[in-house]
Design a protein around this motif. Sequence first.
Motif, mmCIF file in Angstrom:
data_model
loop_
_atom_site.group_PDB
_atom_site.id
_atom_site.type_symbol
_atom_site.label_atom_id
_atom_site.label_comp_id
_atom_site.label_asym_id
_atom_site.label_seq_id
_atom_site.Cartn_x
_atom_site.Cartn_y
_atom_site.Cartn_z
ATOM 1 N N ASP A 168 -15.191 3.431 -9.555
ATOM 2 C CA ASP A 168 -13.787 3.836 -9.637
ATOM 3 C C ASP A 168 -13.688 5.358 -9.630
ATOM 4 O O ASP A 168 -14.700 6.058 -9.773
ATOM 5 N N GLN A 217 1.097 4.241 -2.774
ATOM 6 C CA GLN A 217 0.877 5.658 -2.469
ATOM 7 C C GLN A 217 2.015 6.537 -2.972
ATOM 8 O O GLN A 217 1.797 7.629 -3.486
ATOM 9 N N ALA A 267 0.844 -1.205 0.000
ATOM 10 C CA ALA A 267 0.000 0.000 0.000
ATOM 11 C C ALA A 267 0.874 1.249 0.000
ATOM 12 O O ALA A 267 0.603 2.221 -0.706
ATOM 13 N N ALA A 286 -20.096 5.092 -7.326
ATOM 14 C CA ALA A 286 -19.187 4.924 -8.464
ATOM 15 C C ALA A 286 -18.189 3.833 -8.120
ATOM 16 O O ALA A 286 -17.747 3.709 -6.982
HETATM 17 C C1 B12 Z 1 -3.925 -2.266 0.988
HETATM 18 C C2 B12 Z 1 -4.906 -3.021 1.843
HETATM 19 C C3 B12 Z 1 -4.819 -2.862 3.233
HETATM 20 C C4 B12 Z 1 -3.897 -1.847 3.891
HETATM 21 C C5 B12 Z 1 -4.566 -0.459 3.754
HETATM 22 C C6 B12 Z 1 -3.548 0.660 3.675
HETATM 23 C C7 B12 Z 1 -4.178 1.949 3.258
HETATM 24 N N1 B12 Z 1 -3.501 3.010 3.601
HETATM 25 O O1 B12 Z 1 -5.244 2.013 2.651
HETATM 26 C C8 B12 Z 1 -3.854 -2.382 5.365
HETATM 27 C C9 B12 Z 1 -2.654 -3.296 5.500
HETATM 28 C C10 B12 Z 1 -3.807 -1.310 6.453
HETATM 29 C C11 B12 Z 1 -5.123 -3.225 5.403
HETATM 30 C C12 B12 Z 1 -5.681 -3.638 6.592
HETATM 31 C C13 B12 Z 1 -6.775 -4.504 6.676
HETATM 32 N N2 B12 Z 1 -7.398 -5.119 5.643
HETATM 33 CO CO1 B12 Z 1 -7.087 -4.624 3.792
HETATM 34 N N3 B12 Z 1 -6.728 -4.574 1.957
HETATM 35 C C14 B12 Z 1 -5.873 -3.882 1.237
HETATM 36 C C15 B12 Z 1 -6.006 -4.259 -0.257
HETATM 37 C C16 B12 Z 1 -4.881 -5.214 -0.608
HETATM 38 C C17 B12 Z 1 -5.985 -3.129 -1.267
HETATM 39 C C18 B12 Z 1 -7.031 -2.029 -1.044
HETATM 40 C C19 B12 Z 1 -6.781 -0.920 -2.015
HETATM 41 O O2 B12 Z 1 -6.186 0.080 -1.663
HETATM 42 N N4 B12 Z 1 -7.126 -1.149 -3.287
HETATM 43 C C20 B12 Z 1 -6.807 -0.204 -4.389
HETATM 44 C C21 B12 Z 1 -7.829 0.930 -4.415
HETATM 45 C C22 B12 Z 1 -7.481 1.911 -5.532
HETATM 46 O O3 B12 Z 1 -9.083 0.368 -4.678
HETATM 47 P P1 B12 Z 1 -10.392 0.746 -3.853
HETATM 48 O O4 B12 Z 1 -10.043 1.127 -2.469
HETATM 49 O O5 B12 Z 1 -11.418 -0.278 -4.098
HETATM 50 O O6 B12 Z 1 -10.849 2.137 -4.515
HETATM 51 C C23 B12 Z 1 -11.394 2.284 -5.810
HETATM 52 C C24 B12 Z 1 -12.923 2.068 -5.875
HETATM 53 O O7 B12 Z 1 -13.413 1.178 -4.924
HETATM 54 C C25 B12 Z 1 -13.491 3.452 -5.767
HETATM 55 N N5 B12 Z 1 -13.718 4.045 -4.450
HETATM 56 C C26 B12 Z 1 -13.087 3.858 -3.288
HETATM 57 N N6 B12 Z 1 -13.575 4.675 -2.340
HETATM 58 C C27 B12 Z 1 -14.523 5.413 -2.913
HETATM 59 C C28 B12 Z 1 -15.343 6.412 -2.394
HETATM 60 C C29 B12 Z 1 -16.275 7.032 -3.226
HETATM 61 C C30 B12 Z 1 -17.133 8.113 -2.687
HETATM 62 C C31 B12 Z 1 -16.413 6.611 -4.566
HETATM 63 C C32 B12 Z 1 -17.427 7.226 -5.406
HETATM 64 C C33 B12 Z 1 -15.591 5.603 -5.092
HETATM 65 C C34 B12 Z 1 -14.653 5.025 -4.264
HETATM 66 O O8 B12 Z 1 -12.523 4.235 -6.445
HETATM 67 C C35 B12 Z 1 -11.210 3.761 -6.130
HETATM 68 C C36 B12 Z 1 -10.263 4.077 -7.230
HETATM 69 O O9 B12 Z 1 -10.628 3.573 -8.465
HETATM 70 C C37 B12 Z 1 -7.430 -4.937 -0.253
HETATM 71 C C38 B12 Z 1 -7.676 -5.926 -1.399
HETATM 72 C C39 B12 Z 1 -8.554 -5.346 -2.479
HETATM 73 N N7 B12 Z 1 -8.512 -5.953 -3.615
HETATM 74 O O10 B12 Z 1 -9.309 -4.392 -2.283
HETATM 75 C C40 B12 Z 1 -7.475 -5.527 1.157
HETATM 76 C C41 B12 Z 1 -8.848 -5.770 1.829
HETATM 77 C C42 B12 Z 1 -9.793 -4.603 1.559
HETATM 78 N N8 B12 Z 1 -8.489 -5.795 3.255
HETATM 79 C C43 B12 Z 1 -9.127 -6.702 3.903
HETATM 80 C C44 B12 Z 1 -8.965 -6.974 5.291
HETATM 81 C C45 B12 Z 1 -9.705 -8.176 5.837
HETATM 82 C C46 B12 Z 1 -8.166 -6.146 6.106
HETATM 83 C C47 B12 Z 1 -7.944 -6.289 7.621
HETATM 84 C C48 B12 Z 1 -9.209 -6.618 8.437
HETATM 85 C C49 B12 Z 1 -6.838 -7.340 7.815
HETATM 86 C C50 B12 Z 1 -6.501 -7.707 9.249
HETATM 87 N N9 B12 Z 1 -6.702 -8.960 9.569
HETATM 88 O O11 B12 Z 1 -6.108 -6.863 10.037
HETATM 89 C C51 B12 Z 1 -7.362 -4.903 7.989
HETATM 90 C C52 B12 Z 1 -8.461 -3.917 8.417
HETATM 91 C C53 B12 Z 1 -7.906 -2.626 8.928
HETATM 92 C C54 B12 Z 1 -9.022 -1.590 9.091
HETATM 93 N N10 B12 Z 1 -9.581 -1.467 10.278
HETATM 94 O O12 B12 Z 1 -9.374 -0.943 8.113
HETATM 95 C C55 B12 Z 1 -10.106 -7.461 3.021
HETATM 96 C C56 B12 Z 1 -11.553 -6.987 3.229
HETATM 97 C C57 B12 Z 1 -12.567 -8.103 3.154
HETATM 98 C C58 B12 Z 1 -13.941 -7.507 3.272
HETATM 99 N N11 B12 Z 1 -14.645 -7.436 2.152
HETATM 100 O O13 B12 Z 1 -14.375 -7.106 4.311
HETATM 101 C C59 B12 Z 1 -9.512 -7.190 1.600
HETATM 102 C C60 B12 Z 1 -10.549 -7.212 0.462
HETATM 103 C C61 B12 Z 1 -8.411 -8.270 1.353
HETATM 104 C C62 B12 Z 1 -8.984 -9.646 1.166
HETATM 105 N N12 B12 Z 1 -9.105 -10.101 -0.058
HETATM 106 O O14 B12 Z 1 -9.308 -10.302 2.120
HETATM 107 N N13 B12 Z 1 -5.561 -3.533 4.178
#
Ligand code: B12
Length: 212
Positions: A197, A70, A66, A195
């Motif tokens: 993304d 960033q 992550a 949305a």
């Molecule tokens: C990086 C990551 C972490 C990092 C986060 C660091 C950080 N600064 O963000 C850390 C290591 C801290 C972390 C911790 C945890 N994580 Co995490 N993490 C991830 C990971 C690998 C990537 C997330 C990410 O950044 N994706 C890239 C971004 C660009 O995508 P995105 O967030 O979806 O955003 C896009 C869209 O969704 C949208 N979007 C997002 N927000 C918004 C808001 C609006 C208004 C709109 C319109 C659109 C929009 O636009 C974005 C850009 O295109 C995901 C896996 C995944 N595939 O999502 C797991 C994931 C989300 N994590 C998960 C888990 C389980 C955890 C933990 C519980 C693990 C643990 N045992 O401690 C903890 C929870 C901590 C907490 N309390 O939040 C699970 C969640 C399962 C679920 N569905 O509930 C996932 C899916 C991993 C998995 N496959 O199991 N995590």
Amino acid sequence: MSDFKILSESVIRGDVKTALAETQRALDAGTSARDILDKGLIVTLDEVGERFSKGLIFVPQMLRSAKVMQECTKLLKPFFHEGEVTSKGKVLIGTVKGDLHDIGKNLVSMMMEGAGFSIIDLGVDVSPEKFVQKAQEVEPDIVAMSALLSTTMPSMSQTIEALQKAGLRGKVKIMIGGAPVTEEYARRITADSYASDAGSAVNKAKKLIGVS
Ligand code: B12
């Protein structure tokens, strides 16, 4: 996809130096910032998530990836600016209570800012009370919420209720997103827009408040 092989592997390894060099190399080679973001970085974080689900990696590795993501995003930021524009509208954004994921939220903020919105970012772990308090203070056009955990999604609906109770619901549009969030969920909790993304978030935000 193979264009981004080294970038992708360095994000997975948590190797900032190589990832930054690869991002720069791709930019220098004329690859669009959007492609680097979507096809190089975001898909890699999906892969990281898959590996985490399978128990192949753990939280510290996920965190390192992550951080690399960033850092690379900072290099791409200037490419998402549409030019000097006056504010299209005010967006109050945050990741909901209990949730620390902010990469997606930051990308949405970055793209919206680039498109001319002014952004007030509340950060992560934002309670419904905090959203309400800040909305009263800054009077945004849009309140945008991000959630990445299925367990924190209910906080979105709690925030909408809190905004309603505070008499703000008619004054702001509500937009939600994050990997587990769906259009259907948005409808169910009476959000005005969803949305999937950051790019479509910008278009939907413009539509919501009637700007082009
Ligand atoms: C990086 C990551 C972490 C990092 C986060 C660091 C950080 N600064 O963000 C850390 C290591 C801290 C972390 C911790 C945890 N994580 Co995490 N993490 C991830 C990971 C690998 C990537 C997330 C990410 O950044 N994706 C890239 C971004 C660009 O995508 P995105 O967030 O979806 O955003 C896009 C869209 O969704 C949208 N979007 C997002 N927000 C918004 C808001 C609006 C208004 C709109 C319109 C659109 C929009 O636009 C974005 C850009 O295109 C995901 C896996 C995944 N595939 O999502 C797991 C994931 C989300 N994590 C998960 C888990 C389980 C955890 C933990 C519980 C693990 C643990 N045992 O401690 C903890 C929870 C901590 C907490 N309390 O939040 C699970 C969640 C399962 C679920 N569905 O509930 C996932 C899916 C991993 C998995 N496959 O199991 N995590």
